[in-house]
Design a protein around this motif. Structure first.
Motif, PDB file in Angstrom:
ATOM      1  N   GLU A  64       9.775   8.684  -4.119  1.00 33.14           N
ATOM      2  CA  GLU A  64       9.292   8.881  -2.749  1.00 33.14           C
ATOM      3  C   GLU A  64       8.186   7.867  -2.436  1.00 33.14           C
ATOM      4  OE1 GLU A  64       7.246  12.321   0.102  1.00 33.14           O
ATOM      5  OE2 GLU A  64       7.804  12.762  -1.984  1.00 33.14           O
ATOM      6  N   VAL A  65       8.356   7.147  -1.319  1.00 32.14           N
ATOM      7  CA  VAL A  65       7.362   6.191  -0.846  1.00 32.14           C
ATOM      8  C   VAL A  65       6.702   6.770   0.402  1.00 32.14           C
ATOM      9  CG1 VAL A  65       6.946   3.854  -0.001  1.00 32.14           C
ATOM     10  CG2 VAL A  65       8.720   4.264  -1.711  1.00 32.14           C
ATOM     11  N   GLY A  66       5.374   6.726   0.464  1.00 30.63           N
ATOM     12  CA  GLY A  66       4.651   7.215   1.630  1.00 30.63           C
ATOM     13  C   GLY A  66       3.311   7.798   1.241  1.00 30.63           C
ATOM     14  N   GLY A  67       2.432   7.961   2.230  1.00 29.23           N
ATOM     15  CA  GLY A  67       1.111   8.518   1.949  1.00 29.23           C
ATOM     16  C   GLY A  67       0.290   7.634   1.027  1.00 29.23           C
ATOM     17  N   ASN A  68       0.533   6.304   1.111  1.00 26.75           N
ATOM     18  CA  ASN A  68      -0.201   5.310   0.308  1.00 26.75           C
ATOM     19  C   ASN A  68       0.096   5.404  -1.189  1.00 26.75           C
ATOM     20  OD1 ASN A  68      -1.514   4.196   2.592  1.00 26.75           O
ATOM     21  ND2 ASN A  68      -3.008   5.849   2.544  1.00 26.75           N
ATOM     22  N   SER A  69       1.267   5.879  -1.550  1.00 30.19           N
ATOM     23  CA  SER A  69       1.627   5.904  -2.970  1.00 30.19           C
ATOM     24  C   SER A  69       3.150   5.888  -3.119  1.00 30.19           C
ATOM     25  CB  SER A  69       1.045   7.139  -3.675  1.00 30.19           C
ATOM     26  OG  SER A  69       1.632   8.327  -3.187  1.00 30.19           O
ATOM     27  N   TYR A  70       3.577   5.438  -4.281  1.00 28.82           N
ATOM     28  CA  TYR A  70       4.987   5.466  -4.651  1.00 28.82           C
ATOM     29  C   TYR A  70       5.106   6.443  -5.808  1.00 28.82           C
ATOM     30  CZ  TYR A  70       9.652   3.656  -5.896  1.00 28.82           C
ATOM     31  OH  TYR A  70      11.000   3.527  -6.165  1.00 28.82           O
ATOM     32  N   GLN A  71       5.771   7.603  -5.558  1.00 26.96           N
ATOM     33  CA  GLN A  71       5.784   8.701  -6.515  1.00 26.96           C
ATOM     34  C   GLN A  71       7.122   8.806  -7.245  1.00 26.96           C
ATOM     35  OE1 GLN A  71       4.063  12.439  -4.963  1.00 26.96           O
ATOM     36  NE2 GLN A  71       3.578  11.298  -3.097  1.00 26.96           N
ATOM     37  N   PHE A  72       7.008   9.064  -8.558  1.00 29.46           N
ATOM     38  CA  PHE A  72       8.160   9.350  -9.404  1.00 29.46           C
ATOM     39  C   PHE A  72       8.027  10.793  -9.894  1.00 29.46           C
ATOM     40  CE2 PHE A  72       9.577   4.948 -11.038  1.00 29.46           C
ATOM     41  CZ  PHE A  72       9.028   4.293  -9.952  1.00 29.46           C
ATOM     42  N   ARG A  73       9.058  11.592  -9.699  1.00 27.57           N
ATOM     43  CA  ARG A  73       9.066  12.975 -10.206  1.00 27.57           C
ATOM     44  C   ARG A  73      10.293  13.172 -11.103  1.00 27.57           C
ATOM     45  NH1 ARG A  73       5.495  16.188  -7.344  1.00 27.57           N
ATOM     46  NH2 ARG A  73       4.785  15.293  -5.346  1.00 27.57           N
ATOM     47  N   ARG A  74      10.042  13.673 -12.297  1.00 26.94           N
ATOM     48  CA  ARG A  74      11.150  13.942 -13.214  1.00 26.94           C
ATOM     49  C   ARG A  74      11.765  15.284 -12.867  1.00 26.94           C
ATOM     50  NH1 ARG A  74       9.140  13.936 -18.946  1.00 26.94           N
ATOM     51  NH2 ARG A  74       9.092  16.191 -18.705  1.00 26.94           N
ATOM     52  N   ARG A  75      13.063  15.311 -12.607  1.00 24.73           N
ATOM     53  CA  ARG A  75      13.751  16.514 -12.153  1.00 24.73           C
ATOM     54  C   ARG A  75      14.403  17.281 -13.286  1.00 24.73           C
ATOM     55  NH1 ARG A  75      18.130  14.535  -9.305  1.00 24.73           N
ATOM     56  NH2 ARG A  75      18.412  16.527  -8.259  1.00 24.73           N
TER      57      ARG A  75
ATOM     58  N   THR B 293       0.826  -1.213   0.000  1.00 22.22           N
ATOM     59  CA  THR B 293       0.000   0.000   0.000  1.00 22.22           C
ATOM     60  C   THR B 293       0.857   1.257   0.000  1.00 22.22           C
ATOM     61  OG1 THR B 293      -0.121   0.012   2.420  1.00 22.22           O
ATOM     62  CG2 THR B 293      -1.855  -1.179   1.232  1.00 22.22           C
ATOM     63  N   PHE B 294       2.179   1.096   0.142  1.00 23.86           N
ATOM     64  CA  PHE B 294       3.135   2.207   0.117  1.00 23.86           C
ATOM     65  C   PHE B 294       2.910   3.200   1.259  1.00 23.86           C
ATOM     66  CE2 PHE B 294       2.592   0.847  -4.381  1.00 23.86           C
ATOM     67  CZ  PHE B 294       3.845   0.261  -4.534  1.00 23.86           C
ATOM     68  N   ARG B 295       2.439   2.698   2.391  1.00 24.66           N
ATOM     69  CA  ARG B 295       2.384   3.563   3.575  1.00 24.66           C
ATOM     70  C   ARG B 295       3.787   3.875   4.092  1.00 24.66           C
ATOM     71  NH1 ARG B 295      -1.600   0.692   7.691  1.00 24.66           N
ATOM     72  NH2 ARG B 295      -0.369  -1.084   6.955  1.00 24.66           N
TER      73      ARG B 295
END
Length: 237
Positions: A74-85, A55-57
């Motif tokens: 970034e893992v947390g808040g019930n999601s696994y986020q990818f951000r292009r820098r 659940t990516f908590r």
């Protein structure tokens, strides 16, 4: 005389008590022997499933995190986020090994599912990786911002024309902006690919053993979030 009678009665009472006590002890012993005969343990069902969910908590499964190359993870808040820098043509990859009890290659059936989120109005450039050995060997199930899907088997960084060659398949309105659900099923030695409940036109594919047993994600978008990852496997027994 009374004293003699009393002694006689007392002796008779003790003799009767001893007999009753002996009988009770014998019955108890017999009952004990019956109770110690335990029934055999119930066998484990051969149809038992194994599952892996995230659940990516938190990052207990040790996904790639932090700023790595052109992307932030970034893992947390019930999601696994990818951000292009930065502006890059290279996609972001992140994968982990599945638990040892779960083998996609040895499974009779399996179901893999994940929800893919993007900003409102944005169609994702992102998807699922499975059968991952390393960054050069995996199977890809990816959506594109052109509302296409790319299903690709990569072996030593090479695709082959006769099996999952990575062609773009137009899915039209079945690929949504904002949120899409990817689902992959192995049934009867075939792989079925679904987007929001709709089977991809080129699906199913014959099952061929994967290079590895890892699971992961791919993204080349500005921001992508993966949620509710689940893998359910029925062993081939």
């Amino acid at each position: 005389m009374r004293f003699i009678v009393l002694i006689f009665l007392l002796a008779g009472y003790q003799s009767g008590f001893a007999q009753r006590k002996g009988a009770a002890s014998s019955a108890s012993s017999a009952w004990t022997r019956i109770r110690t005969a335990k029934p055999p343990a119930a066998p484990i069902s051969p149809k038992a499933d194994f599952s892996f969910t995230d659940t990516f908590r938190d990052n207990q499964n040790q996904w790639k995190s932090g700023d790595v190359g052109a992307y932030a993870y970034e893992v947390g808040g019930n999601s696994y986020q990818f951000r292009r820098r930065t502006n890059t043509m290279q996609p972001a990859l992140s994968y982990i090994p599945l638990p040892t009890a779960i083998s996609l290659n040895l499974a009779k059936t399996f179901v893999i599912q994940v929800d893919v989120f993007t900003d409102p109005g944005v169609v994702p450039d992102a998807g699922l990786l499975l059968g991952v050995k390393d960054s050069l060997n995996y199977t890809q199930f990816m959506l594109t911002s052109r509302r296409e899907v790319i299903i690709k088997a990569l072996i030593n960084n090479t695709t082959y024309a006769n099996y999952m060659p990575g062609q773009s398949i137009d899915m039209g309105g079945f690929i949504q902006s904002g949120h899409n659900r990817l689902r992959l099923e192995k049934r009867e030695e075939r792989l079925h690919f679904y987007i929001n409940g709709k089977e991809v036109e080129s699906s199913p594919y014959p099952f061929r053993p994967f290079s590895g047993d890892g699971i992961g994600f791919i993204s080349s978008g500005v921001w992508t979030a993966f949620r509710n990852l689940s893998v359910i496997v029925t062993p081939n027994r």
